[in-house]
Design a protein around this motif. Structure first.
Motif, PDB file in Angstrom:
ATOM      1  N   GLN A  30       0.834  -1.201   0.000  1.00 46.10           N
ATOM      2  CA  GLN A  30       0.000   0.000   0.000  1.00 46.10           C
ATOM      3  C   GLN A  30       0.870   1.254   0.000  1.00 46.10           C
ATOM      4  N   LEU A  31       1.967   1.197   0.726  1.00 43.56           N
ATOM      5  CA  LEU A  31       2.870   2.340   0.794  1.00 43.56           C
ATOM      6  C   LEU A  31       3.478   2.639  -0.575  1.00 43.56           C
ATOM      7  N   HIS A  32       3.875   1.611  -1.309  1.00 43.57           N
ATOM      8  CA  HIS A  32       4.437   1.814  -2.648  1.00 43.57           C
ATOM      9  C   HIS A  32       3.388   2.403  -3.589  1.00 43.57           C
ATOM     10  N   LYS A  33       2.144   1.942  -3.482  1.00 43.10           N
ATOM     11  CA  LYS A  33       1.070   2.507  -4.298  1.00 43.10           C
ATOM     12  C   LYS A  33       0.853   3.968  -3.925  1.00 43.10           C
ATOM     13  N   LEU A  34       0.895   4.265  -2.626  1.00 40.97           N
ATOM     14  CA  LEU A  34       0.723   5.643  -2.176  1.00 40.97           C
ATOM     15  C   LEU A  34       1.843   6.528  -2.708  1.00 40.97           C
ATOM     16  N   GLN A  35       3.066   6.009  -2.749  1.00 41.88           N
ATOM     17  CA  GLN A  35       4.186   6.782  -3.296  1.00 41.88           C
ATOM     18  C   GLN A  35       3.937   7.123  -4.763  1.00 41.88           C
ATOM     19  N   ASN A  36       3.438   6.165  -5.526  1.00 43.90           N
ATOM     20  CA  ASN A  36       3.130   6.425  -6.940  1.00 43.90           C
ATOM     21  C   ASN A  36       2.013   7.449  -7.078  1.00 43.90           C
ATOM     22  N   ASP A  37       0.966   7.316  -6.256  1.00 38.47           N
ATOM     23  CA  ASP A  37      -0.127   8.291  -6.285  1.00 38.47           C
ATOM     24  C   ASP A  37       0.384   9.677  -5.902  1.00 38.47           C
ATOM     25  N   LEU A  38       1.296   9.712  -4.950  1.00 40.57           N
ATOM     26  CA  LEU A  38       1.862  10.988  -4.498  1.00 40.57           C
ATOM     27  C   LEU A  38       2.594  11.690  -5.635  1.00 40.57           C
ATOM     28  N   LYS A  39       3.343  10.937  -6.415  1.00 38.85           N
ATOM     29  CA  LYS A  39       4.044  11.528  -7.561  1.00 38.85           C
ATOM     30  C   LYS A  39       3.053  12.163  -8.543  1.00 38.85           C
ATOM     31  N   CYS A  40       1.943  11.471  -8.781  1.00 40.95           N
ATOM     32  CA  CYS A  40       0.924  12.012  -9.694  1.00 40.95           C
ATOM     33  C   CYS A  40       0.306  13.289  -9.135  1.00 40.95           C
ATOM     34  N   MET A  41       0.001  13.286  -7.834  1.00 45.43           N
ATOM     35  CA  MET A  41      -0.598  14.472  -7.222  1.00 45.43           C
ATOM     36  C   MET A  41       0.378  15.646  -7.242  1.00 45.43           C
ATOM     37  N   GLN A  42       1.653  15.373  -6.969  1.00 49.95           N
ATOM     38  CA  GLN A  42       2.649  16.440  -6.997  1.00 49.95           C
ATOM     39  C   GLN A  42       2.805  17.001  -8.399  1.00 49.95           C
ATOM     40  N   VAL A  71      -3.980  16.468   0.917  1.00 50.35           N
ATOM     41  CA  VAL A  71      -3.823  15.012   0.863  1.00 50.35           C
ATOM     42  C   VAL A  71      -2.369  14.656   0.582  1.00 50.35           C
ATOM     43  N   THR A  72      -1.721  15.439  -0.266  1.00 45.39           N
ATOM     44  CA  THR A  72      -0.309  15.212  -0.585  1.00 45.39           C
ATOM     45  C   THR A  72       0.562  15.348   0.653  1.00 45.39           C
ATOM     46  N   ARG A  74      -0.353  14.939   3.765  1.00 45.07           N
ATOM     47  CA  ARG A  74      -0.620  13.796   4.645  1.00 45.07           C
ATOM     48  C   ARG A  74       0.083  12.544   4.137  1.00 45.07           C
ATOM     49  N   ALA A  75       0.073  12.349   2.820  1.00 46.07           N
ATOM     50  CA  ALA A  75       0.745  11.182   2.234  1.00 46.07           C
ATOM     51  C   ALA A  75       2.249  11.239   2.493  1.00 46.07           C
ATOM     52  N   GLU A  76       2.837  12.419   2.321  1.00 44.81           N
ATOM     53  CA  GLU A  76       4.267  12.568   2.597  1.00 44.81           C
ATOM     54  C   GLU A  76       4.587  12.254   4.052  1.00 44.81           C
ATOM     55  N   ASP A  77       3.735  12.719   4.963  1.00 47.64           N
ATOM     56  CA  ASP A  77       3.943  12.451   6.391  1.00 47.64           C
ATOM     57  C   ASP A  77       3.888  10.960   6.699  1.00 47.64           C
ATOM     58  N   VAL A  78       2.926  10.256   6.105  1.00 48.96           N
ATOM     59  CA  VAL A  78       2.796   8.818   6.348  1.00 48.96           C
ATOM     60  C   VAL A  78       4.014   8.073   5.802  1.00 48.96           C
ATOM     61  N   ILE A  79       4.461   8.448   4.620  1.00 52.30           N
ATOM     62  CA  ILE A  79       5.639   7.798   4.031  1.00 52.30           C
ATOM     63  C   ILE A  79       6.864   8.049   4.904  1.00 52.30           C
ATOM     64  N   ASP A  80       7.049   9.285   5.346  1.00 50.02           N
ATOM     65  CA  ASP A  80       8.179   9.606   6.223  1.00 50.02           C
ATOM     66  C   ASP A  80       8.095   8.828   7.541  1.00 50.02           C
ATOM     67  N   THR A  81       6.894   8.734   8.099  1.00 53.70           N
ATOM     68  CA  THR A  81       6.706   7.990   9.344  1.00 53.70           C
ATOM     69  C   THR A  81       7.072   6.532   9.159  1.00 53.70           C
ATOM     70  N   TYR A  82       6.653   5.949   8.041  1.00 54.54           N
ATOM     71  CA  TYR A  82       6.990   4.552   7.770  1.00 54.54           C
ATOM     72  C   TYR A  82       8.504   4.378   7.699  1.00 54.54           C
ATOM     73  N   ILE A  83       9.162   5.270   6.988  1.00 57.73           N
ATOM     74  CA  ILE A  83      10.616   5.168   6.833  1.00 57.73           C
ATOM     75  C   ILE A  83      11.306   5.292   8.190  1.00 57.73           C
ATOM     76  N   ILE A  84      10.866   6.244   9.003  1.00 64.30           N
ATOM     77  CA  ILE A  84      11.515   6.484  10.293  1.00 64.30           C
ATOM     78  C   ILE A  84      11.202   5.392  11.305  1.00 64.30           C
ATOM     79  N   GLU A 113      -5.043   3.916   4.325  1.00 63.53           N
ATOM     80  CA  GLU A 113      -6.416   3.667   3.879  1.00 63.53           C
ATOM     81  C   GLU A 113      -7.236   4.959   3.883  1.00 63.53           C
ATOM     82  N   GLU A 114      -7.079   5.774   4.931  1.00 63.87           N
ATOM     83  CA  GLU A 114      -7.809   7.036   5.012  1.00 63.87           C
ATOM     84  C   GLU A 114      -7.405   7.977   3.873  1.00 63.87           C
ATOM     85  N   ILE A 115      -6.122   8.050   3.589  1.00 66.17           N
ATOM     86  CA  ILE A 115      -5.635   8.917   2.512  1.00 66.17           C
ATOM     87  C   ILE A 115      -6.161   8.436   1.166  1.00 66.17           C
TER      88      ILE A 115
END
Length: 123
Positions: A30-42, A71-72, A74-84, A113-115
């Motif tokens: 899900q995180l990898h999919k979110l990263q791809n979606d994030l690129k599109c939103m950016q 939303v972007t 929030r997505a960045e925050d979740v990705i950073d949280t996962y990494i950390i 899921e919320e994002i």
């Protein structure tokens, strides 16, 4: 009667645990999919900022763009949280790793899921 209740309860608990383990192991996908979606939103935000629109269109588009920008973030925050919290703290492999990060992974999965639901609503 008690045996039937105990059997039903055991099956229900087992089902819930299996679903949770599947959820926890699926968070990375899900995180990898979110990263791809994030690129599109950016990219969308960048395109809007580079495009000059008249005031009427710009006002309507700004609300939509601001929603996507929120939303972007929030997505960045979740990705950073996962990494950390998860990726950088992997001291074990397999089940031990899952056990040590279970609460973080679950929380991150719920945030993803919320994002994703918010992204669907925006679309």
């Amino acid at each position: 009667m008690v045996d039937a209740i105990a059997t039903a309860a055991t099956k229900w608990i087992s089902s819930q645990l299996i679903d949770e383990v599947k959820f926890l192991y699926g968070v990375e996908d899900q995180l990898h999919k979110l990263q791809n979606d994030l690129k599109c939103m950016q990219q969308y935000i960048q395109d809007v900022e580079e495009t000059q629109l008249d005031e009427k269109e710009n006002g309507q588009l700004t609300i939509f763009t601001e929603t996507i920008r929120e939303v972007t973030f929030r997505a960045e925050d979740v990705i950073d949280t996962y990494i950390i919290r998860v990726s950088s703290n992997r001291k074990f492999t397999g089940f031990a790793c899952l056990q040590s990060n279970t609460f973080e992974i679950h929380d991150i999965g719920k945030q993803i899921e919320e994002i994703q639901n918010d992204m669907k609503n925006v679309a």
